[in-house]
Design a protein around this motif. Structure first.
Motif, PDB file in Angstrom:
ATOM      1  N   ASP A 271      37.472  23.489  12.257  1.00 47.06           N
ATOM      2  CA  ASP A 271      38.393  24.178  13.084  1.00 47.06           C
ATOM      3  C   ASP A 271      38.881  25.708  12.622  1.00 47.06           C
ATOM      4  OD1 ASP A 271      38.215  22.165  14.893  1.00 47.06           O
ATOM      5  OD2 ASP A 271      39.931  21.099  13.988  1.00 47.06           O
ATOM      6  N   GLU A 272      38.772  25.794  11.025  1.00 47.63           N
ATOM      7  CA  GLU A 272      39.339  26.968  10.396  1.00 47.63           C
ATOM      8  C   GLU A 272      38.222  27.598   9.589  1.00 47.63           C
ATOM      9  OE1 GLU A 272      43.052  26.326   8.507  1.00 47.63           O
ATOM     10  OE2 GLU A 272      43.532  24.430   9.809  1.00 47.63           O
ATOM     11  N   PRO A 273      37.271  28.055   9.974  1.00 44.35           N
ATOM     12  CA  PRO A 273      36.195  28.584   9.155  1.00 44.35           C
ATOM     13  C   PRO A 273      36.650  29.460   7.797  1.00 44.35           C
ATOM     14  CG  PRO A 273      35.634  28.991  11.441  1.00 44.35           C
ATOM     15  CD  PRO A 273      36.946  28.584  11.636  1.00 44.35           C
ATOM     16  N   ASP A 274      37.906  30.054   8.192  1.00 42.35           N
ATOM     17  CA  ASP A 274      38.024  31.189   7.150  1.00 42.35           C
ATOM     18  C   ASP A 274      38.677  30.246   5.754  1.00 42.35           C
ATOM     19  OD1 ASP A 274      37.844  33.304   8.668  1.00 42.35           O
ATOM     20  OD2 ASP A 274      39.661  33.685   9.038  1.00 42.35           O
ATOM     21  N   LEU A 275      38.994  28.803   6.212  1.00 44.03           N
ATOM     22  CA  LEU A 275      39.374  27.908   4.842  1.00 44.03           C
ATOM     23  C   LEU A 275      38.320  28.132   4.021  1.00 44.03           C
ATOM     24  CD1 LEU A 275      41.384  25.932   3.936  1.00 44.03           C
ATOM     25  CD2 LEU A 275      40.231  24.457   5.064  1.00 44.03           C
ATOM     26  N   VAL A 276      36.986  28.239   4.199  1.00 47.60           N
ATOM     27  CA  VAL A 276      35.892  28.222   3.386  1.00 47.60           C
ATOM     28  C   VAL A 276      36.155  29.041   2.108  1.00 47.60           C
ATOM     29  CG1 VAL A 276      34.323  29.999   4.123  1.00 47.60           C
ATOM     30  CG2 VAL A 276      33.370  27.640   3.203  1.00 47.60           C
ATOM     31  N   VAL A 277      36.690  30.240   1.899  1.00 41.06           N
ATOM     32  CA  VAL A 277      36.874  30.743   0.981  1.00 41.06           C
ATOM     33  C   VAL A 277      37.653  30.107  -0.214  1.00 41.06           C
ATOM     34  CG1 VAL A 277      37.641  32.899  -0.275  1.00 41.06           C
ATOM     35  CG2 VAL A 277      36.488  32.965   2.047  1.00 41.06           C
ATOM     36  N   PRO A 278      38.901  29.820  -0.078  1.00 38.75           N
ATOM     37  CA  PRO A 278      39.814  29.035  -1.021  1.00 38.75           C
ATOM     38  C   PRO A 278      39.160  27.721  -1.225  1.00 38.75           C
ATOM     39  CG  PRO A 278      41.111  28.933   1.004  1.00 38.75           C
ATOM     40  CD  PRO A 278      39.727  29.808   1.222  1.00 38.75           C
TER      41      PRO A 278
END
Length: 404
Positions: A271-278
């Protein structure tokens, strides 16, 4: 704390029976930050002490500085710069980095993103309709090989040969003389020779050219440090192949395993693809692809945690233990993608910080995002999965996942 011998502790960590979960043993080991073994090797397991040593100019990465040379130390006439000390290390690393990342080649990784995404999509497409897939064989293993071939400029028609050599090399890393046939080691030795000969042939074709691949750039670079010799270029390409491939395979596989063990995080990533960086940064701390730097040599007597390590001693740095040190990380055995101040040791530290780290991170970010988005209700077939034999480059040899 003064040095204390810990008979059997290191043997237990290195034993294959501990591969699936070495972390309780690391916790025991951290009670003695610097532990002298029966063979006079010094094992360092706590974050502060590991970090201090990785930045200590009296610590050598050159095997020739050990009091008791390691087996095979003289096998490589031109070591990769990861196995050299300043100033040779610094010169070769600078020359490699000019063509691998900022500030001289700032767009290398971002420029490869379309190719990375296409490769990932193609591999997932090949898994369509399968009830069971192997994340390692079907995805995590072929992905970085394709990326490295693209980066080096290996012709597409040669990729099958390249993959075969890589397979034999990786199998040889896990060679166990007690259980494996000699043929496994022999095939690895032959693959190394064949690969070096092949890269040498590619390199000859690149001299005087204007290609954009890494071999062409290194072959024709006349920067402030001069130009690498052909042997230095081949050693650098081998380093990129072995170190870059293995860290990426393990990072992706360990990452998918961790997400399947934490379904709430998996759903959140979907649901939150930007979470992948952290999330990838936390994976590098929590389930890193490299667990141990198996040796460093002391240039001179070094005092670490009130322990004097004599000149020439072999030192083992337990990176994965340091990244779970409760004196540095709050609740270190919890997987927390929202963790702040995450200065892990997943790619080492100091002058030998993994120079391919930015590419490996981006490969893992794209791979995990797409796997989570496109796999149909994935679930583990076996937990724990079967692991590779290596305690240094630790990861599952297979990771079977059911869909639907």
């Amino acid at each position: 704390m003064t040095t204390t011998e810990t008979p059997g502790m290191l043997r237990r960590i290195l034993d294959y029976s501990s591969r699936a979960d070495p972390y309780p043993l690391y916790a025991e080991l951290r009670r003695t930050p610097v532990a002298r073994q029966e063979d006079d090797t010094y094992v360092v397991s706590t974050y502060r002490e590991i970090t201090d040593l990785l930045h200590n100019p009296h610590l050598s990465s050159d095997v020739r500085n050990l009091s008791h040379p390691m087996a095979g130390a003289g096998d490589q006439t031109t070591p990769a710069f990861i196995n050299l000390d300043p100033p040779e290390h610094d010169r070769l690393r600078r020359m490699a980095m000019r063509h691998f990342g900022p500030p001289h080649t700032p767009g290398l990784v971002t420029g490869m993103e379309p190719a990375l995404t296409d490769t990932v999509s193609g591999l997932i497409d090949d898994c369509a309709g399968k009830k069971q897939i192997d994340i390692v064989d079907d995805f995590a293993y072929p992905f970085p090989v394709a990326v490295i071939c693209h980066l080096l400029g290996v012709p597409r028609e040669d990729e099958p040969r390249f993959r075969s050599w890589v397979n034999d090399l990786i199998n040889a890393i896990d060679y166990d003389p007690k259980t494996d046939p000699q043929e496994k080691l022999d095939k690895g030795v032959q693959a190394r020779k064949d690969l070096r000969q092949y890269l040498g042939g590619l390199l000859e074709q690149r001299h005087g050219g204007q290609g954009g691949d890494l071999l062409s750039r290194l072959a024709n670079d006349d920067g402030p440090d001069g130009r690498m010799t052909d042997e230095e270029i081949i050693s650098t390409a081998n380093l990129l192949l072995i170190a870059g491939h293995e860290t990426t395979v393990n990072l992706i596989t360990n990452g998918m395993l961790t997400l399947l063990r934490h379904p709430q995080v998996l759903r959140r990533l979907r649901d939150e693809p930007d979470l992948v960086v952290p999330l990838v940064e936390e994976l590098l701390r929590y389930e890193p692809p490299v667990h141990i730097i198996p040796w460093r040599a002391a240039y001179s007597d070094i005092t670490v945690a009130d322990t004097v390590i004599p000149k020439g001693s072999q030192i083992m740095l337990m990176l994965a233990s340091g990244s779970r040190d409760p004196n540095r990380f709050h609740d270190p055995d919890r997987f927390d993608p929202d963790r702040r101040d995450n200065q892990h040791l997943g790619f080492g530290s100091g002058i030998h910080l993994c120079f391919g780290g930015p590419l490996a991170r981006r490969e893992a970010e794209i791979a995990l995002t797409e796997l989570v988005r496109r796999l149909d209700r994935p679930g583990l077939v076996a937990d724990p999965p079967p692991y590779r034999r290596s305690p240094v480059l630790r990861g599952p040899i297979h990771l079977y996942v059911e869909q639907g």
